[in-house]
Motif scaffolding. Sequence first.
Motif, PDB file in Angstrom:
ATOM      1  N   SER A  17      -3.848  -0.763  -0.691  1.00  0.00           N
ATOM      2  CA  SER A  17      -4.601   0.623  -1.936  1.00  0.00           C
ATOM      3  C   SER A  17      -4.350   1.471  -1.894  1.00  0.00           C
ATOM      4  CB  SER A  17      -5.358   0.423  -0.692  1.00  0.00           C
ATOM      5  OG  SER A  17      -4.408   0.971   1.177  1.00  0.00           O
TER       6      SER A  17
ATOM      7  N   SER B 132       0.582  -1.485   0.098  1.00  0.00           N
ATOM      8  CA  SER B 132      -0.278   0.260   0.206  1.00  0.00           C
ATOM      9  C   SER B 132       0.865   1.690  -0.291  1.00  0.00           C
ATOM     10  CB  SER B 132      -0.982   0.278   1.027  1.00  0.00           C
ATOM     11  OG  SER B 132       0.229  -0.666   2.575  1.00  0.00           O
TER      12      SER B 132
ATOM     13  N   GLU C  39      -9.014   0.696  -1.519  1.00  0.00           N
ATOM     14  CA  GLU C  39      -9.439   1.609  -2.313  1.00  0.00           C
ATOM     15  C   GLU C  39      -8.181   2.458  -2.206  1.00  0.00           C
ATOM     16  OE1 GLU C  39     -11.643   2.723   1.548  1.00  0.00           O
ATOM     17  OE2 GLU C  39     -12.906   1.658   0.801  1.00  0.00           O
TER      18      GLU C  39
ATOM     19  N   SER D  57     -11.156  -2.138   2.012  1.00  0.00           N
ATOM     20  CA  SER D  57     -10.390  -0.883   2.488  1.00  0.00           C
ATOM     21  C   SER D  57      -8.746  -0.717   1.957  1.00  0.00           C
ATOM     22  CB  SER D  57      -9.981  -0.573   3.774  1.00  0.00           C
ATOM     23  OG  SER D  57      -9.850  -1.776   4.880  1.00  0.00           O
TER      24      SER D  57
END
Length: 302
Positions: A201, A177, A224, A221
Amino acid sequence: MLVPCYGHLIFNDTCPFWLKDLPVLQAIILRSNNFYGPISPPDQCPLAFPELRIVGMSDNKFTGSLPSNYFVNARASSSLQIDEDGALYMGDYSFPYGYRYHDTIDLQYKGLEVKQGKVFTSFATFDISGNKLQGEIPESVGLLKSLIELNLSNNAFTGRIPLSLANVTELESLDLSNNQLSGTIPNGLKSLSFLAHINVSHNKLKGEIPQGTQIISQPKSSFEGNAELCGLPLEQSCFRTKAPPMQQLPEQEKEEPVLNWKAAAIGYGPGLFLGLLIGQVIASYKPEWLPKITGLYKRRNP
């Protein structure tokens, strides 16, 4: 041998490459310090710690990139076998009278901080999150067969997610991420049956999320922050269709057919009435010339 460097002392130095002189080094924890500079050797050689299984260098100021052959010499992390001396745990030191000592290591695992009292020799993690590293993630990461955690989050890595990650069959936690990764998520990741935690993410990923059980069970999440990513567990469908908007005609064009119809109706009504009236007059009043015309027509056409 374990080298922990964390706690209240803050080290301000470059990466200690001189540790490569320790041939049996198994774990190095340098997280939460002020180490800076490149994380790879100056000559861009592969990682020079063949027995290294645990790398914890998160939350420092490391810069630069990882060369494509960075993980080639990571022999210990590339094997699922137990050490030749039969040791089950790292730091399995024997002392007189049968006492055995095990080092304790603080690790970040699946996004949580975990204190490990005993670490299996087959246990392998690589955490360099929270730095300023850039460039592509080398495909040689796929050689780390015994790797159970890979955390490269919060850096500036670019390029695609390596396809070779599908070969890391023991992987349980993957965190990529907050980078600048692009392209699609490799479809091979859905075959990693032990993958319990994944977070990609806030990158620039696109396309459909691989629909494997271990992946779609993650919270949304974890995916996202990728504007062009679609599929479960996100709410954005990959099969949405948009009908082309109906073009609205100008007011003048919409009124023209109505006006034409009105004009036709106005012309048709009186014409029909006049035709019926003439027919009725002819039927009720027979002028003298009508029988003459009819008889002449019959003589010519017997």
